[in-house]
Each structure stands twice: as structure tokens, then as C-alpha cells.
Design a protein around this motif. Structure first.
Motif, PDB file in Angstrom:
ATOM      1  N   ALA A 131       0.876  -0.992  -0.012  1.00  0.00           N
ATOM      2  CA  ALA A 131       0.143  -0.016   0.043  1.00  0.00           C
ATOM      3  C   ALA A 131       0.768   1.245  -0.012  1.00  0.00           C
ATOM      4  O   ALA A 131       2.093   1.338   0.440  1.00  0.00           O
ATOM      5  CB  ALA A 131      -1.073   0.020   1.423  1.00  0.00           C
ATOM      6  N   ASN A 132       0.332   2.369  -0.489  1.00  0.00           N
ATOM      7  CA  ASN A 132       0.825   3.591  -0.292  1.00  0.00           C
ATOM      8  C   ASN A 132       1.118   3.888   1.134  1.00  0.00           C
ATOM      9  O   ASN A 132       0.145   3.576   2.066  1.00  0.00           O
ATOM     10  CB  ASN A 132      -0.048   4.770  -0.963  1.00  0.00           C
ATOM     11  N   PHE A 135      -1.971   5.321   3.231  1.00  0.00           N
ATOM     12  CA  PHE A 135      -3.128   4.633   3.346  1.00  0.00           C
ATOM     13  C   PHE A 135      -3.112   3.949   4.788  1.00  0.00           C
ATOM     14  O   PHE A 135      -2.268   3.706   5.425  1.00  0.00           O
ATOM     15  CB  PHE A 135      -2.840   3.365   2.245  1.00  0.00           C
ATOM     16  N   ILE A 154     -11.948   1.443  -2.643  1.00  0.00           N
ATOM     17  CA  ILE A 154     -10.467   1.054  -2.697  1.00  0.00           C
ATOM     18  C   ILE A 154      -9.993   0.435  -3.888  1.00  0.00           C
ATOM     19  O   ILE A 154     -10.375  -0.227  -4.492  1.00  0.00           O
ATOM     20  CB  ILE A 154     -10.135   0.149  -1.333  1.00  0.00           C
ATOM     21  N   LEU A 195       1.246   3.584  -7.585  1.00  0.00           N
ATOM     22  CA  LEU A 195       0.934   3.473  -5.965  1.00  0.00           C
ATOM     23  C   LEU A 195       1.732   4.228  -4.927  1.00  0.00           C
ATOM     24  O   LEU A 195       1.377   4.590  -4.121  1.00  0.00           O
ATOM     25  CB  LEU A 195       1.359   1.833  -5.927  1.00  0.00           C
ATOM     26  N   GLY A 198       0.443   7.610  -5.012  1.00  0.00           N
ATOM     27  CA  GLY A 198      -0.807   7.729  -4.684  1.00  0.00           C
ATOM     28  C   GLY A 198      -2.238   7.673  -5.282  1.00  0.00           C
ATOM     29  O   GLY A 198      -3.188   8.165  -5.081  1.00  0.00           O
ATOM     30  N   GLN A 201      -4.345   2.805  -4.141  1.00  0.00           N
ATOM     31  CA  GLN A 201      -4.179   2.742  -2.875  1.00  0.00           C
ATOM     32  C   GLN A 201      -3.168   1.362  -2.454  1.00  0.00           C
ATOM     33  O   GLN A 201      -2.358   1.436  -1.626  1.00  0.00           O
ATOM     34  CB  GLN A 201      -5.321   2.750  -1.857  1.00  0.00           C
TER      35      GLN A 201
END
Length: 323
Positions: A131-132, A135, A154, A195, A198, A201
Motif C-alpha cells: 500500500a501507499n 493509506f 479502494i 501506487l 498515491g 491505494q
């Protein structure tokens, strides 16, 4: 000059025995091409080059990697299937090209069982749900909670429709009942870039393509796809620790065109096993989040046969299709 019949027969038997021996010339006696059906710089290419370099050292002959990209790996796979079966054109591929594409495409142009001689696997790759950093979810359990509270909100990026990381995302959705919006990209690197920026996510990524981002803090790991924790990320829990029974072990393996002599297949399997025992190969594979994977040609052939229906079921359930 007259020769007794017994002597003539003996001479004939001697010749018959010697012919096969003479036919088995030293292998390899000239450069060998290893077709890779994916782009340079990716996990498949990286692993192939690690193995190729070691085979050069072990045999004293050139092993040249030839990237034949296109159609999700089908272009290179077809080229390998149609090559002369003499051991001088080999094929190293991710499992996706061999056991997933036949269920995605109406016509791949090859038969994964009839057109190839499995030589042996070379490595397994770590795959991670990432994930970023911004997140909110910190792990798989928190992602599942968020996704259930916000169905379809999402975004999960992948390397493209029907790719391995897309299908792993679909597996997670089915196993947990969550609904995330799939965003396909043209390759894993494009998904990884967005990712980090952004734009999406979460994403499923191979460790070879994401390890640098993870170590630099530009991605965070929510869970490991593989059934066991990865040596490169010992503190990262597996998704299976949260979702019972979940897990996949993506592999990379070497094949030859069907009809390649058995003694060459056996020799290459032994050379791969020797390469995978060397410390430098193990270190290089570990550096990109991979582990050595050895088996006999027969065991590898069975793995391919077992994986084909398993992934066919996942593809069908996902609804993914190409052309």
C-alpha cells in the motif's frame, strides 16, 4: 575376404552399439539461447540472467538471454515451443505464461503440456500486498475491515487484466468477501509508480519489482502472499495468518521444446541444481526476494499439470479474459 557369419554379426552389433554413443556429442558445444517472454529488468528477466551467468561459469559456454515480449508472454512462449529441439534454445518463464495464459486467451498458440519438455524450476518469488505509506490500513486485517466498510472505494492496481497479481487480488476478494476496484496497468512497474504517487491505494507486487520501494519506505507491506514468511521480510506477516488457507507460491522454471533429447534435459536439470547450490546465486536471488527451487524434471512436469486446473478455476471465477 570371407568372414565367418559369427564375426560379421559381432561387427554389426558393435556398430549398432557405437552409433548412439557417437550421436551424443558434448553439450553444450556452442552458444545457448534462453528465451524470456517478459521485458528486461523484470523479475523473470532478472532470475534468468542470474541462472544464465552461472551456467556460463559451469559449462564454459555462452548462455544468452533473449527477451521476446508481447501478448502477455505468449510471443516468447510460442517462439520457444517452435524452436529446434536440440537443447540450444531454452526457455525460462514465470508460471503465469505457462499455466495461466491458456485459460485467459482463446488461442495462445502453444500447448503447455505437448509443446515443452520441463527441465526444472529455478526459483520461487515472494509476492506481497502493498500500500501507499499514507493509506490508513497497516495490515491485511485492517484492509479487510476498510474494504467492507467502503465497498468498491479502494483501488487495487495490477500489471494488467489477467496477470498474476490481478488474479491474486481476485483470490483475496473471494476469500474475504471484499470488493475493491481493479485498476489494470501496462506492466507491474507502472502500477508500482502510481501506487507510490498515491493514484491507487494498494497493489499486489512481486518482491523483485517492489523490494527497493519497500526498503526506501515508499511502499508498506500489508501482507505476504506466499504461504510462509519471506526471508527478505521476516517481520512481515503472511495474508494466510489472517485469512486461513490463503496463499500462493509463484515460480519460475526452465523448459525446452518438446522432443529435446532426454540426456540434455537431465544434464540441464543437474546444472541448474548445481547453480542453485552456489552461495553467490542464493545471495543474488535473495537480494531480489527470491528463493532457489529445485526438483526433478518429472516433479516439475507434475507441478505444471497440477497448476493448470487450479489457475483455470481462479481465472473463471475472476471473469478475466483477453481477446
Amino acid at each position: 575376404m570371407f568372414q565367418p557369419r559369427r564375426t560379421v554379426l559381432a561387427l554389426g552389433l558393435s556398430l549398432a552399439v557405437s552409433v548412439p554413443v557417437l550421436a551424443q556429442d558434448k553439450f553444450p558445444s556452442k552458444p545457448v539461447t534462453i528465451i524470456v517472454p517478459h521485458a528486461a529488468g523484470g523479475a523473470n528477466d532478472t532470475i534468468a540472467r542470474v541462472i544464465a551467468q552461472k551456467l556460463v561459469e559451469q559449462t564454459g559456454q555462452s548462455f544468452v538471454v533473449d527477451n521476446r515480449t508481447g501478448a502477455g508472454g505468449n510471443v516468447g512462449t510460442v517462439a520457444a515451443a517452435r524452436a529446434r529441439p536440440d537443447g540450444y534454445t531454452l526457455f525460462i518463464t514465470a508460471d503465469s505464461s505457462m499455466v495461466i495464459n491458456p485459460s485467459l486467451y482463446k488461442n495462445t498458440g502453444f500447448d503447455p503440456i505437448k509443446d515443452f519438455e520441463p527441465i526444472g524450476p529455478v526459483a520461487t518469488a515472494g509476492y506481497v500486498l502493498v500500500a501507499n505509506p499514507m493509506f490508513p490500513a497497516k495490515n491485511t486485517a485492517e484492509l479487510i475491515t476498510m474494504a467492507k466498510q467502503q465497498p468498491g472505494k479502494i483501488n487495487i492496481g495490477s500489471a494488467g487484466n489477467g496477470t498474476l497479481n490481478h488474479l491474486i487480488g481476485e483470490m483475496l476478494g473471494k476469500a474475504t468477501g471484499i470488493d475493491m476496484t481493479h485498476v489494470p496497468y501496462k506492466g507491474a512497474s507502472a502500477a508500482a509508480t502510481d501506487l507510490v504517487a498515491g493514484q491507487v491505494q494498494v497493489s499486489v507486487q512481486s518482491l523483485p519489482s517492489s523490494i527497493a520501494f519497500i526498503r526506501s519506505g515508499k511502499m508498506k507491506v500489508l501482507g505476504v502472499v506466499n504461504p510462509k514468511r519471506l526471508p527478505a521480510l521476516p517481520d512481515a506477516p503472511t495474508i494466510g495468518e489472517t485469512v486461513k488457507g490463503f496463499g500462493a507460491t509463484p515460480w519460475y522454471g526452465m523448459f525446452a521444446p518438446a522432443g529435446t533429447p532426454k540426456h540434455i534435459v537431465t544434464q540441464l536439470n543437474a546444472e541448474i541444481a548445481k547453480a542453485l547450490e552456489s552461495k553467490d546465486v542464493q545471495e543474488r536471488l535473495a537480494g531480489v526476494g527470491c528463493e532457489p527451487f529445485k526438483s526433478t524434471p518429472e516433479q516439475f512436469a507434475q507441478l505444471v499439470r497440477d497448476d493448470l486446473p487450479r489457475w483455470a478455476k481462479i481465472v473463471k471465477e475472476s471473469g478475466a479474459t483477453i481477446d
